[in-house]
Design a protein around this motif. Sequence first.
Motif, PDB file in Angstrom:
ATOM      1  N   ASP A  74      39.953  36.395  34.740  1.00 46.15           N
ATOM      2  CA  ASP A  74      40.581  35.158  35.205  1.00 46.15           C
ATOM      3  C   ASP A  74      39.749  34.443  36.266  1.00 46.15           C
ATOM      4  OD1 ASP A  74      43.734  36.844  35.016  1.00 46.15           O
ATOM      5  OD2 ASP A  74      42.744  35.598  33.514  1.00 46.15           O
ATOM      6  N   SER A 120      39.542  35.340  42.446  1.00 50.93           N
ATOM      7  CA  SER A 120      40.897  35.201  42.970  1.00 50.93           C
ATOM      8  C   SER A 120      40.878  35.287  44.489  1.00 50.93           C
ATOM      9  CB  SER A 120      41.810  36.297  42.405  1.00 50.93           C
ATOM     10  OG  SER A 120      41.347  37.576  42.774  1.00 50.93           O
ATOM     11  N   ALA A 132      40.866  30.748  41.861  1.00 49.91           N
ATOM     12  CA  ALA A 132      42.326  30.617  41.876  1.00 49.91           C
ATOM     13  C   ALA A 132      42.836  31.065  43.240  1.00 49.91           C
ATOM     14  CB  ALA A 132      42.941  31.482  40.783  1.00 49.91           C
ATOM     15  N   GLU A 140      48.772  42.045  44.860  1.00 50.15           N
ATOM     16  CA  GLU A 140      47.918  40.873  44.657  1.00 50.15           C
ATOM     17  C   GLU A 140      46.801  40.830  45.697  1.00 50.15           C
ATOM     18  OE1 GLU A 140      50.569  37.570  44.770  1.00 50.15           O
ATOM     19  OE2 GLU A 140      51.325  37.886  42.725  1.00 50.15           O
ATOM     20  N   ALA A 145      42.793  41.111  44.939  1.00 59.00           N
ATOM     21  CA  ALA A 145      42.095  39.836  45.112  1.00 59.00           C
ATOM     22  C   ALA A 145      40.621  40.057  45.437  1.00 59.00           C
ATOM     23  CB  ALA A 145      42.748  39.029  46.231  1.00 59.00           C
TER      24      ALA A 145
END
Length: 286
Positions: A30, A33, A54, A77, A81
């Motif tokens: 993704d 982060s 993100a 999270e 990260a």
Amino acid sequence: MRSAPLAGGALTLVLLAGCGSPDPQTGGEDGVSVVTTSHPLQFTAEAVAGDRAAVTSVLAAGDDSHGTEVSTRQVAEMVDADVVVHLSGLQPAIDDALDARPPQHLVDAARYADDDRDPHFWLDPLRMASLGRDVAGELAEVDPDGAAEYRAGADRFAGEMERLDAHYASALAGCRDAALVTSHEAFGYLAQRYGLRQIGIAGVDPEVEPSPARVRDVMEVARENSVTTVFFEETANPAVADKLARDLGVRTAVLHPVERVAEGQDYLSLMRENLEALRTGLNCSA
């Protein structure tokens, strides 16, 4: 308000689960982060990262930066990260989680809060500009291919903060040494930058009731300086500020510490509201 710490067992499970986080050099499937832990930090990271990373926050819209209660999902999270942007000392529960498993890439904004009693460094736009460059540097370590983009983002952000600073300096040029009477002492960095004298009815903690002696002292200083406005926070109990203003025969106005940001608001909009409130509420020369 101090943050509620997580139960040790739950925290341990989350930290162990986070050990399989994506390769920080690639950011995983993704992309890169970034997790932030307060609204000003999120605003900075988003401006610097642009579309390349993100950025999320452990705070929802309307949450207070001081009163954060961190869920196990939010800790996971942070553990996973690529970059964490945090202000140590503001949220003890988050401090504990990060101490348990320190992130490989952490930007700790505490270096810009050089007054140990007051964390609100972000009310000085030039400190925010410096934070942006730190964020860009950490992102470039995680994602070297994006280094030029992050530097450009930091440059744009710094330019925006410098323009905000210039607006403040120009609008408040006639207010040098003016008395800034506030419900509590959250505006020291702003006052220092623009030559104001902050006089808090309460101390840094808005939940601590000021003593009658302190209220009398503030009233005396306010009268000596011909204060025309007592400032208070929109989300705080205005009772003490209202009473002081009534006793002095002056008005009240809202000043935002930019800790609680509702939907439709952001750092810039609240700082502009603050400037207008200061410009019209302070006892300034022409």
